[in-house]
Design a protein around this motif. Structure first.
Motif, PDB file in Angstrom:
ATOM      1  N   ARG A 307       0.822  -1.217   0.000  1.00 26.61           N
ATOM      2  CA  ARG A 307       0.000   0.000   0.000  1.00 26.61           C
ATOM      3  C   ARG A 307       0.850   1.258   0.000  1.00 26.61           C
ATOM      4  O   ARG A 307       0.473   2.280  -0.574  1.00 26.61           O
ATOM      5  CB  ARG A 307      -0.952  -0.016   1.203  1.00 26.61           C
ATOM      6  N   GLN A 308       2.006   1.185   0.637  1.00 21.27           N
ATOM      7  CA  GLN A 308       2.888   2.352   0.676  1.00 21.27           C
ATOM      8  C   GLN A 308       3.878   2.368  -0.494  1.00 21.27           C
ATOM      9  O   GLN A 308       4.747   3.224  -0.555  1.00 21.27           O
ATOM     10  CB  GLN A 308       3.659   2.378   2.011  1.00 21.27           C
ATOM     11  N   LYS A 309       3.713   1.416  -1.435  1.00 20.20           N
ATOM     12  CA  LYS A 309       4.555   1.330  -2.637  1.00 20.20           C
ATOM     13  C   LYS A 309       6.045   1.231  -2.283  1.00 20.20           C
ATOM     14  O   LYS A 309       6.888   1.885  -2.881  1.00 20.20           O
ATOM     15  CB  LYS A 309       4.296   2.515  -3.556  1.00 20.20           C
ATOM     16  N   LEU A 310       6.325   0.388  -1.297  1.00 18.94           N
ATOM     17  CA  LEU A 310       7.703   0.138  -0.878  1.00 18.94           C
ATOM     18  C   LEU A 310       8.120  -1.248  -1.387  1.00 18.94           C
ATOM     19  O   LEU A 310       7.455  -2.246  -1.084  1.00 18.94           O
ATOM     20  CB  LEU A 310       7.825   0.195   0.645  1.00 18.94           C
ATOM     21  N   GLN A 339      11.764   8.710   5.553  1.00 17.50           N
ATOM     22  CA  GLN A 339      10.859   9.133   4.495  1.00 17.50           C
ATOM     23  C   GLN A 339       9.413   8.851   4.868  1.00 17.50           C
ATOM     24  O   GLN A 339       9.115   7.911   5.613  1.00 17.50           O
ATOM     25  CB  GLN A 339      11.225   8.431   3.180  1.00 17.50           C
ATOM     26  N   ARG A 341       6.654   7.635   3.355  1.00 19.83           N
ATOM     27  CA  ARG A 341       6.028   6.338   3.095  1.00 19.83           C
ATOM     28  C   ARG A 341       6.561   5.259   4.022  1.00 19.83           C
ATOM     29  O   ARG A 341       5.811   4.384   4.479  1.00 19.83           O
ATOM     30  CB  ARG A 341       6.244   5.927   1.633  1.00 19.83           C
ATOM     31  N   ARG A 344       5.005   5.794   7.486  1.00 20.58           N
ATOM     32  CA  ARG A 344       3.624   5.304   7.516  1.00 20.58           C
ATOM     33  C   ARG A 344       3.580   3.780   7.597  1.00 20.58           C
ATOM     34  O   ARG A 344       2.779   3.211   8.351  1.00 20.58           O
ATOM     35  CB  ARG A 344       2.892   5.780   6.257  1.00 20.58           C
ATOM     36  N   ALA A 345       4.440   3.133   6.815  1.00 22.99           N
ATOM     37  CA  ALA A 345       4.465   1.665   6.818  1.00 22.99           C
ATOM     38  C   ALA A 345       4.883   1.126   8.179  1.00 22.99           C
ATOM     39  O   ALA A 345       4.267   0.182   8.696  1.00 22.99           O
ATOM     40  CB  ALA A 345       5.414   1.164   5.735  1.00 22.99           C
TER      41      ALA A 345
END
Length: 369
Positions: A307-310, A339, A341, A344-345
């Protein structure tokens, strides 16, 4: 029969004792290089005094220098330029403050070579007996940094290192992906070899080559590749799988170069310290976490990174000692922990996890060697 007249080599003195023009030019350049190196060291020490928190890691400076100065038209390869400037930068750092680095010894193992590659030979490189001892040296403040193997492209994870990371407050602050070039070392012919010494991993990484070229030789596991080289130097009919540098150190001939089965054989070493590395824009972050042992729990955790595009670059699991059915998960993903994202992850993962430990962020590095 008359002896052939030796040709006069450029740079040598003439019969009258006068230096040839080429040698005079070389001497002049050597003097200029030395003056510039010392001037550079003075400026670097001055900068260190004004910014005392600057990292002792020379990787970023080294890459910058190599890309600035290397020309494909010159006779020196990029690796040669890297080696020269690595020692200049290492010596400069040692002039202002000695960097003490613990690594899994003894000398001339691949861990030692990785430590030299990262910190240079002017750093104080301290061999210790176990991976746990490397962590202990850094935790107690006896070493500024440590260096431990964590993964091999052929054999996978190094469990001891991951377990130490899971329970230690020490952070990963760098990585050294080192191309491993195994050599067969012996002071006899290959047909005379009846036993081959090495550590378990090199024996495994060369098993197909050994099966084809030394099918009748006894394979004997020892504590390190350097110890294997020592035994091969002392015992008739014995060979070792080790680095070429170990052969030079123990005065053993190289019978065969590059005997690893996988030509892209890379061992990744983690540089550990008390703090993470600063953001570079091309970073990775490692975490270890425990989640409930129930259906879908791991899939839900992995969905957070999606979801966080990691992009995850590595995931490992290993059982918790004495707790059947409970596992720790080691995850590495692209991005720095500072960072948005990534923050958030990690916040979302912490809510789902029984425990979560940030192991550090560090610059992503291309394989060396």
């Amino acid at each position: 029969m008359a002896k052939k007249k030796k040709s006069k080599r450029p740079g040598k003195t003439t019969s009258s004792g006068v230096k040839a023009p080429a040698q005079r030019q070389i001497d002049k350049l050597d003097q200029e290089i030395l003056e510039l190196i010392n001037r550079r060291a003075e400026l670097a020490i001055q900068r260190k005094r004004t910014t005392p928190t600057e990292s002792a890691d020379l990787r970023e400076s080294l890459e910058h220098v190599v890309t600035l100065g290397h020309s494909d038209k010159g006779p020196l390869s990029a690796d040669s330029v890297r080696s020269v400037f690595r020692e200049i930068l290492s010596g400069t750092q040692a002039a202002s403050q000695v960097t003490r680095v613990a690594y899994l010894g003894p000398e001339f193992t691949y861990s030692h070579l990785a430590a030299i590659e990262r910190f240079g030979q002017s750093a104080e490189l301290v061999p210790v007996a176990t991976i746990a001892a490397v962590f202990e040296e850094v935790e107690r403040g006896h070493a500024n940094f440590g260096l431990v193997p964590i993964e091999n492209s052929t054999d996978g994870r190094v469990a001891d290192a991951l377990e130490c990371l899971a329970r230690s407050p020490i952070q990963i602050c760098g990585e050294v992906p080192l191309r491993i070039r195994h050599c067969l070392l012996a002071n006899c012919s290959r047909s005379s070899v009846v036993r081959v010494y090495s550590k378990r991993q090199p024996l495994s990484q060369c098993r197909n080559w050994l099966s084809q070229h030394l099918p009748d030789a006894q394979l004997i596991e020892v504590s390190s590749s350097a110890e294997a080289a020592r035994k091969a130097a002392e015992e008739s009919g014995s060979a070792a799988i080790a680095s070429e540098q170990a052969g030079v150190n123990h005065e053993i001939a190289v019978l065969s170069h590059g005997i690893e089965d996988n030509s892209d054989n890379v061992t990744r070493f983690a540089v550990i310290g008390k703090e993470s590395a600063k953001k570079t824009g091309n970073d990775k972050t490692a975490v270890v976490f425990e989640i409930d042992h129930q259906p879908g729990a791991l899939a839900d955790a992995m969905g957070i990174f999606k979801r966080q595009k990691l992009n995850m670059t590595w995931i490992e699991s290993f059982p918790l000692p004495g707790q059947r059915g409970s596992y720790l998960f080691f995850v590495e993903f692209q991005g720095h922990a500072s960072q948005l994202r990534a923050r958030r992850a990690l916040a979302a993962l912490e809510k789902r996890a029984l425990r979560l430990t940030l192991l550090g962020s560090y610059a992503q590095t291309e394989p060396i060697g």
